[in-house]
Design a protein around this motif. Structure first.
Motif, short mmCIF file in Angstrom:
data_model
loop_
_atom_site.label_atom_id
_atom_site.label_comp_id
_atom_site.label_asym_id
_atom_site.label_seq_id
_atom_site.Cartn_x
_atom_site.Cartn_y
_atom_site.Cartn_z
N MET A 1 0.72 -1.16 0.08
CA MET A 1 0.05 -0.02 0.02
C MET A 1 1.02 1.20 0.00
SD MET A 1 -2.81 1.22 2.86
CE MET A 1 -3.90 0.01 2.23
N THR A 2 0.62 1.97 -0.79
CA THR A 2 1.25 3.59 -0.93
C THR A 2 0.53 4.57 0.14
OG1 THR A 2 -0.15 4.37 -2.64
CG2 THR A 2 2.02 3.27 -3.17
N THR A 3 1.08 5.43 0.42
CA THR A 3 0.83 6.45 1.50
C THR A 3 -0.67 7.35 0.67
OG1 THR A 3 2.29 8.03 0.73
CG2 THR A 3 2.73 6.87 2.77
N GLY A 4 -0.68 7.26 -0.67
CA GLY A 4 -1.62 7.83 -1.07
C GLY A 4 -3.01 6.99 -1.18
N GLU A 5 -2.86 5.89 -0.90
CA GLU A 5 -3.90 5.00 -0.70
C GLU A 5 -4.37 4.99 0.76
OE1 GLU A 5 -2.31 1.56 -2.39
OE2 GLU A 5 -3.41 1.66 -4.01
N MET A 6 -3.52 5.47 1.85
CA MET A 6 -3.87 5.39 3.24
C MET A 6 -4.98 6.30 3.44
SD MET A 6 -0.15 4.94 5.00
CE MET A 6 0.86 3.44 4.72
N THR A 7 -5.59 6.14 4.40
CA THR A 7 -6.64 6.92 4.99
C THR A 7 -5.87 7.96 6.15
OG1 THR A 7 -7.20 5.53 6.71
CG2 THR A 7 -8.53 5.40 4.97
N GLY A 8 -6.48 9.18 6.50
CA GLY A 8 -5.73 9.87 7.37
C GLY A 8 -5.53 9.29 8.53
N LEU A 9 -6.58 8.39 9.05
CA LEU A 9 -6.69 7.61 10.41
C LEU A 9 -5.31 6.85 10.36
CD1 LEU A 9 -7.95 6.84 13.10
CD2 LEU A 9 -9.27 5.04 11.73
N ARG A 10 -5.05 5.96 9.27
CA ARG A 10 -3.88 5.15 9.27
C ARG A 10 -2.61 5.89 9.54
NH1 ARG A 10 -2.44 -0.70 7.53
NH2 ARG A 10 -4.19 -0.68 9.23
N LYS A 11 -2.67 6.96 8.75
CA LYS A 11 -1.35 7.88 8.64
C LYS A 11 -1.14 8.45 10.23
CE LYS A 11 -1.45 9.44 4.04
NZ LYS A 11 -1.39 10.89 3.18
N ALA A 12 -2.32 8.76 10.88
CA ALA A 12 -2.32 9.20 12.22
C ALA A 12 -1.63 8.16 13.08
CB ALA A 12 -3.53 9.71 12.68
N ALA A 13 -2.17 6.88 12.88
CA ALA A 13 -1.84 5.69 13.83
C ALA A 13 -0.27 5.50 13.70
CB ALA A 13 -2.60 4.58 13.45
N ILE A 14 0.38 5.69 12.17
CA ILE A 14 1.56 5.33 12.05
C ILE A 14 2.44 6.61 12.77
CG2 ILE A 14 3.51 5.46 10.24
CD1 ILE A 14 1.40 4.02 8.34
N LEU A 15 2.12 7.65 12.50
CA LEU A 15 2.81 8.83 13.25
C LEU A 15 2.96 8.52 14.91
CD1 LEU A 15 3.85 11.64 12.94
CD2 LEU A 15 1.56 12.70 13.28
N LEU A 16 1.79 8.34 15.36
CA LEU A 16 1.95 8.07 16.89
C LEU A 16 2.54 6.70 17.13
CD1 LEU A 16 -2.01 8.31 17.95
CD2 LEU A 16 -0.04 10.02 18.28
N VAL A 17 2.74 5.95 16.55
CA VAL A 17 3.66 4.68 16.54
C VAL A 17 5.10 5.33 16.74
CG1 VAL A 17 4.39 2.32 15.91
CG2 VAL A 17 2.12 2.85 16.10
N GLN A 18 5.55 6.06 15.64
CA GLN A 18 6.88 6.54 15.47
C GLN A 18 7.12 7.24 16.86
OE1 GLN A 18 8.14 4.84 13.13
NE2 GLN A 18 6.06 4.25 13.00
#
Length: 336
Positions: A1-18
């Motif tokens: 999956m590319t970031t263009g296909e990600m929802t904002g929710l998934r990006k936020a989850a990845i950000l929090l994990v980092q």
């Protein structure tokens, strides 16, 4: 999956994990409880985060993520610690309890971290219905890789079974799941959510296969069920997907389309879609089209969809003739 296909929710989850548990907890402490629960559920789904995906997400949030460019891992343990730090142990326990009810019973969840090549070697000799059941519970990207590796006649059979799949007995799902888990226990790790059968998952799977595999699948389906094959074709490229075409391709499409159909098709679409079309017309033609759209007034949804279908058909015809190429799956780019 590319970031263009990600929802904002998934990006936020990845950000929090980092960010790590302490900093992430500080952010979540400012969110509403419903938002916290939704975001926590996404962190549980997340599992391992690939380094390149994490980097791109962090670049998008570079003002917040400076100094935190490392690969993290989600999962229930991280989610529990994060909730305890932000909401306290008691409230965290309540939310984790609800999440456990959801995530512990996900069919075939153990397949999400498997190498598709390993899955293919295990699945290719299984009954087509078993393969269809498994692919319907996987991500479209992973399922497309497996479907592409099957023999052509098996591809069509499995695709047809996914499309017509409705409800499956929980007992049968558990039996198939248990059998596969025993066979594959040495190479698999648990995580992620499943998809369901039906047309939409199948369209997503086919869209991520290469053009040759797509053609074989659709031709095989047409031999079994022509109406189903045509319905799938109609869903594979929607009118608003025109924004994914390059300017040259759009210009080729516009030459094949009647102005009245184009004006009708653009009624009620997102501004992004309208602007993508307008910028590929001359200034005068763009002004005339805008005037014609305005003059149309209210238009029945069915009429709009019919005009959009004509344009989609023109796009498919141009692709079939090799004049344009539609981006599929995780391709980096496409050319006309």
């Amino acid at each position: 999956m590319t970031t263009g296909e990600m929802t904002g929710l998934r990006k936020a989850a990845i950000l929090l994990v980092q960010m790590g548990k302490d900093d992430a907890a500080k952010i979540m402490a400012h969110l509403r409880e419903a938002e916290v629960e939704e975001l926590t559920a996404e962190i549980v789904r997340l599992g391992q985060v690939e380094a390149d995906i994490a980097d791109v997400v962090l670049e998008e949030f570079h003002d917040l993520a400076t100094g935190h460019r490392y690969v993290g891992q989600g999962g229930m343990d991280f989610a529990r610690d994060l909730l305890e730090a932000s909401l306290g142990r008691e409230r965290a326990g309540e939310i984790v309890g609800r999440l456990n009810t959801v995530f512990m019973d996900v069919p075939f969840g153990f397949l999400s971290q498997a190498d598709p090549r390993q899955l293919l070697s295990f699945l290719q000799d299984e009954h087509p219905q078993t393969i269809a059941l498994v692919l319907a519970h996987m991500t479209a990207t992973q399922a497309s890789q497996i479907l592409s590796g099957l023999a052509p006649e098996l591809q069509a059979d499995v695709a047809h079974r996914i499309a017509v799949m409705d409800r499956t007995s929980p007992d049968i799902i558990r039996q198939v799941e248990a059998t596969l888990e025993r066979k594959m226990s040495s190479v698999l790790q648990p995580n992620d959510l499943s998809n369901v059968g039906g047309l939409e998952p199948l369209v997503e799977i086919i869209n991520r296969t290469d053009r040759a595999t797509e053609r074989l699948i659709l031709e095989g389906l047409a031999g079994r069920n022509p109406e189903l094959a045509e319905e799938i074709r109609s869903k594979m490229f929607m009118f608003e997907d025109i924004v994914s075409l390059d300017d040259r391709s759009i210009q080729l499409v516009l030459r094949q389309v009647e102005t009245n159909d184009l004006a009708t098709a653009l009624k009620g679409v997102r501004e992004e879609v309208r602007q993508k079309v307008m910028k590929n017309l001359s200034e005068r033609a763009s002004e005339n089209l805008a005037d014609e759209i305005e003059m149309l007034g209210p238009v029945r949804l069915r009429t709009v969809e019919e005009s959009q279908a004509k344009i989609v058909q023109a796009i498919r015809t141009l692709e079939e003739s090799g004049q344009i190429v539609i981006r599929r799956g995780d391709d980096d780019e496409f050319v006309g």
